[in-house]
Scaffold this active site. Structure first.
Site, PDB file in Angstrom:
ATOM      1  N   THR A  10      48.309  64.852  98.863  1.00 47.77           N
ATOM      2  CA  THR A  10      48.266  65.111 100.228  1.00 47.77           C
ATOM      3  C   THR A  10      49.385  65.756 100.952  1.00 47.77           C
ATOM      4  OG1 THR A  10      47.399  62.979 100.908  1.00 47.77           O
ATOM      5  CG2 THR A  10      48.277  63.744 102.502  1.00 47.77           C
ATOM      6  N   ASP A 107      54.643  61.265  89.081  1.00 43.22           N
ATOM      7  CA  ASP A 107      55.519  60.847  90.209  1.00 43.22           C
ATOM      8  C   ASP A 107      55.870  59.294  89.738  1.00 43.22           C
ATOM      9  OD1 ASP A 107      52.717  60.218  90.435  1.00 43.22           O
ATOM     10  OD2 ASP A 107      52.812  60.220  92.781  1.00 43.22           O
TER      11      ASP A 107
END
Length: 270
Positions: A10, A107
């Protein structure tokens, strides 16, 4: 300075790191179809917001879950002649004890590294992003897996998109769980329901990690990060030891220091 890039589905989070300290952060929407030229222009514009430029950047560290943008960052680093460290199961200096290490998001590994180096182990990192992820670090510092659930905003968008009469609403906790109109009912189901999901997952994961490491659940540290980690409903979760919205960027600084210099980077806690 180090340019730290956390490229999610996003948003792209950009951090400027000087001597191990994140001195500036910016965020932009992710365009998975952006070319290297377009991404270069975006990064240059974000740097200029903090009176910086690529001329101030000595190196780049990147954690990306968008393969096309990972390739674009590699092209930018080559064009700009800047050394690049890309987070992956092969570069993050942690033992990874899962069935398929290469499938773990970059991540998530960087968050585990930051949690281990900054907060100690055993630990659980809860990342409130497009997806909500829980990542577990064992007492010996190894990444041992976690859980993935749809993110709050993703669920809310799906609810509005797949129903005929339910509107898009503001993410705000209502005063009570029993809504008296459609909006308050949706806010209750979304916020309180998601809070219960996060709390339940955290409690269960914490207990399993504690049992596996011969510890009490209270000895397992819980660290919140991600774009929604500072929301009131997230802050009120039981047993949270730290809220660190910049955990991934700080983890990238640690990764870069250890991969390129062979030394652990001590960062001040928030």
């Amino acid at each position: 300075m180090l340019l730290a890039l956390d490229i999610g589905n996003t948003n792209i989070s950009v951090g400027l790191v000087r001597r191990g300290i994140v001195v500036a952060t910016r965020r932009a929407a992710t365009n998975p179809r952006a070319s290297a030229d377009e991404l270069d222009l975006l990064l240059d514009g974000l740097l200029r917001l903090d009176d910086a430029s690529f001329g101030d950047i000595a190196a780049i560290a990147c954690a990306s879950v968008v393969p096309a943008l990972t390739t674009a960052v590699e092209a930018i680093a080559e064009r700009r002649e800047r050394p690049l460290v890309v987070a992956s199961a092969g570069t993050v200096p942690l033992p990874i004890r899962v069935d398929r290490p290469a499938e773990v998001g970059a991540d998530r590994l960087v968050n585990a590294l930051a949690a281990q180096r900054l907060y100690g182990t055993p630990a659980v990192v809860v990342d409130f992003g497009t997806a909500t992820t829980l990542d577990c670090v064992a007492a010996d510092g190894a990444y041992v897996g976690g859980a993935i659930a749809p993110g709050l905003e993703l669920g809310l968008e799906a609810l509005a998109a797949r129903t005929a009469k339910l509107p898009r609403i503001e993410l705000r906790a209502p005063d009570r769980a029993i809504g008296r109109d459609t909006v308050s009912a949706m806010q209750s189901g979304t916020i309180f329901g998601y809070q219960a999901l996060a709390a339940g997952l955290l409690e269960r994961v914490r207990r399993e990690l504690a049992d596996a490491n011969g510890r009490a659940p209270r000895d397992v540290k819980a660290i919140l990060t991600g774009g929604l980690s500072g929301a009131p409903w997230a802050r009120s979760l039981d047993g949270v030891d730290a809220i660190d919205p910049e955990l991934t960027l700080r983890g990238l600084a640690i990764l870069h220091a250890e991969v390129t210099g062979g030394e652990k980077l001590e960062l001040g806690l928030p």
